[in-house]
Design a protein around this motif. Structure first.
Motif, PDB file in Angstrom:
ATOM      1  N   SER A  33       0.777  -1.352   0.213  1.00  0.00           N
ATOM      2  CA  SER A  33       0.037   0.061  -0.128  1.00  0.00           C
ATOM      3  C   SER A  33       0.857   1.352  -0.029  1.00  0.00           C
ATOM      4  O   SER A  33       0.510   2.239  -0.444  1.00  0.00           O
ATOM      5  CB  SER A  33      -0.779  -0.081   1.087  1.00  0.00           C
ATOM      6  N   ILE A  34       1.927   1.252   0.854  1.00  0.00           N
ATOM      7  CA  ILE A  34       2.845   2.401   0.717  1.00  0.00           C
ATOM      8  C   ILE A  34       3.631   2.725  -0.468  1.00  0.00           C
ATOM      9  O   ILE A  34       3.527   3.852  -1.088  1.00  0.00           O
ATOM     10  CB  ILE A  34       3.926   2.381   1.745  1.00  0.00           C
ATOM     11  N   LYS A  47       1.017   3.965  -2.946  1.00  0.00           N
ATOM     12  CA  LYS A  47       0.542   5.348  -2.588  1.00  0.00           C
ATOM     13  C   LYS A  47       1.861   6.217  -3.211  1.00  0.00           C
ATOM     14  O   LYS A  47       1.467   7.267  -3.949  1.00  0.00           O
ATOM     15  CB  LYS A  47       0.896   5.706  -1.157  1.00  0.00           C
ATOM     16  N   THR A  96       1.856   6.665  -6.732  1.00  0.00           N
ATOM     17  CA  THR A  96       0.714   7.752  -7.325  1.00  0.00           C
ATOM     18  C   THR A  96       1.104   9.010  -7.003  1.00  0.00           C
ATOM     19  O   THR A  96       0.958   9.812  -8.027  1.00  0.00           O
ATOM     20  CB  THR A  96      -0.554   7.146  -6.474  1.00  0.00           C
ATOM     21  N   GLU A  97       1.849   9.453  -5.991  1.00  0.00           N
ATOM     22  CA  GLU A  97       1.993  10.495  -5.615  1.00  0.00           C
ATOM     23  C   GLU A  97       3.538  11.318  -5.880  1.00  0.00           C
ATOM     24  O   GLU A  97       3.341  12.716  -6.186  1.00  0.00           O
ATOM     25  CB  GLU A  97       1.815  10.781  -4.031  1.00  0.00           C
ATOM     26  N   GLN A 151      -0.491   7.505   5.699  1.00  0.00           N
ATOM     27  CA  GLN A 151      -0.560   8.940   5.247  1.00  0.00           C
ATOM     28  C   GLN A 151       0.668   9.771   5.687  1.00  0.00           C
ATOM     29  O   GLN A 151       1.292  10.572   5.130  1.00  0.00           O
ATOM     30  CB  GLN A 151      -1.805   9.792   5.654  1.00  0.00           C
TER      31      GLN A 151
END
Length: 469
Positions: free
Chosen positions: A73-74, A77, A80-81, A348
């Motif tokens: 998941s990290i 993320k 994507t960012e 996050q």
């Protein structure tokens, strides 16, 4: 992000099979690990609470699966960012592999088993769980034999014959463990894998050298995911099992000076290891701040009451807080929401800095406030649960079991108690150090259940002496 040299396998073969273009070399590494016996054996190695206590509690296998998922998941993320990762993304199969493999080298009974083996191996290069992980992947697993391969051992063993970048993802500590004159656990890799580690670094860095520690971006992500999982899901097991409650945690951090001081010291140390200056860590991590962090984490579950008359409502407030505290452990929906929120908050808080010269060594870390939350939870759980008399008794017995098994096997003719394949390795070993490493490999590979059973068969008990080893 990934070069051709690091996609090659340690046998010298190409990383991707021309007949299997449907899967990448890293996907193949992932598959090889999933099917490996050492990975399956994690299901009978304790994470926090022994599996016989409840089938709810996590073991090393389920913990590794959760770490792998959080790590993935990290990576998703960040892909994507982060602008630099749009065209050259992190390989999520490789990141997932790192999560699955990170605890592979843990011996029976966790850290106490690790200490027991190091106490017996310090003269021969020691024992350490991360070092054993690399050894399992590159030596012990029975996938590939090739006596002509450069990095095979004297018996031709190449473990799972993984790619160099996959092995790099497990190199958490960039230090060779020395032979010592006294015990004392040192984190790193064994001298027997030192030349392989040099080649791993050369391949990943395209032959260049870098100042500072070598730790790939996949390994950094795995390390963060491990801390997130440990701090959150081990806490969930403690809440579900009734070993802790939010009110008990808040009471201990508020009133137990020893617990509070230990947590402060360890969180400060974690901040400095993450790159924060000592002066900043000492100023930020105070006893008052640690108490405030604990109240921030757990205070949200306590319902608010308008205090019109403190004396009249004190008992109502106490009962309401106690009920909410107990409910968190007993109510699966509430507990799942609590842990899910924590995991989401922690993910996050992941930050990334691209290294243009050496993309493999790009930096991944938790921003300060998130790091404080994770480390406070992690060390609170350690002080209140792992150091509790309940678990200390289990750990003490585990240490003694591992130590006595090793001593029995290392005595004159003790190798005759080994399984046939380990007997053959022992007989071919050319030095005392090599022979001791064979015994260490065997004991370290035991599950908790098998170690307890083996111990009973050696020293008496209810186990049959006729069951094959």
């Amino acid at each position: 992000m990934y070069n051709a040299a690091e996609r090659e396998r340690i046998s010298g073969k190409g990383g991707q099979d021309a007949k299997e273009l449907y899967r990448t070399s890293f996907r193949k590494d992932y598959a090889r690990l999933i099917h490996a016996p050492s990975f399956r054996r994690l299901q009978n190695k304790t994470q926090l609470y022994p599996g016989i206590e409840s089938d709810f509690f996590r073991n090393r296998l389920t913990h590794s699966l959760e770490v792998s998922q959080i790590a993935s998941s990290i990576a998703i993320k960040l892909n994507t960012e982060i602008a630099e990762l749009k065209d050259s993304p992190l390989d999520t199969d490789l990141v997932a592999f790192a999560g699955l493999a990170h605890d592979l080298g843990h011996p029976p009974f966790g850290h106490n088993g690790e200490v027991a083996l190091d106490d017996l191996m310090y003269k021969y290069g020691g024992f350490e769980g991360n070092a054993q992980t690399l050894r399992i992947l590159a030596r012990i697993e029975k996938k590939v034999l090739d006596t002509e391969a450069k990095f095979a051992d004297e018996d031709g063993r190449l473990g799972l014959d993984l790619t160099y970048r996959a092995l790099a993802a497990t190199l958490k500590y960039d230090k060779e463990i020395p032979k010592r004159n006294q015990p004392g656990l040192v984190k790193g890799y064994y001298g027997s894998e030192a030349e392989l580690v040099k080649e791993i670094k050369r391949r990943v860095l395209n032959g260049s050298h870098v100042a500072g520690k070598f730790k790939t971006v996949e390994c950094q992500i795995m390390d963060i995911a491990d801390d997130i999982s440990y701090s959150t899901y081990d806490l969930e097991d403690s809440l579900k099992g009734g070993f802790l409650s939010p009110l008990q945690i808040l009471d201990d951090i508020h009133s137990n000076n020893t617990v509070r001081e230990n947590v402060v010291r360890k969180v400060r140390s974690a901040m400095m290891e993450s790159g924060f200056p000592a002066a900043h860590a000492n100023k930020t991590v105070t006893e008052d701040n640690i108490i405030a962090i604990a109240y921030h984490i757990f205070g949200q579950i306590i319902p608010e009451h308008p205090l019109k008359n403190i004396k009249a409502e004190a008992m109502t407030i106490c009962m309401s807080a106690h009920s909410a505290s107990q409910t968190l452990g007993a109510n699966g929906y509430m507990r799942t929401d609590f842990t899910s929120d924590l995991i989401g908050t922690f993910i996050q808080g992941v930050r990334f800095k691209y290294d243009k010269q050496h993309p493999a060594l790009s930096k991944v870390w938790l921003e300060e406030n998130t790091l404080l939350l994770v480390e406070t939870l992690k060390h609170l759980n350690y002080e209140l649960v792992i150091r509790s008399p309940r678990l200390r008794l289990v750990h003490f017995r585990g240490y003694e079991i591992v130590k006595k098994i090793f001593v029995a096997l290392s005595k004159t003719d003790g190798e005759s108690l080994l399984p046939k394949d380990f007997q053959e390795l022992h007989s071919r070993a050319k030095s005392e150090e090599a022979k001791m490493r064979v015994i260490c490999d065997f004991v370290a590979g035991m599950t908790d259940r098998y170690a307890a059973e083996f111990y009973e068969r050696l020293y008496g008990g209810n186990q049959t002496i006729f069951k094959p080893i």
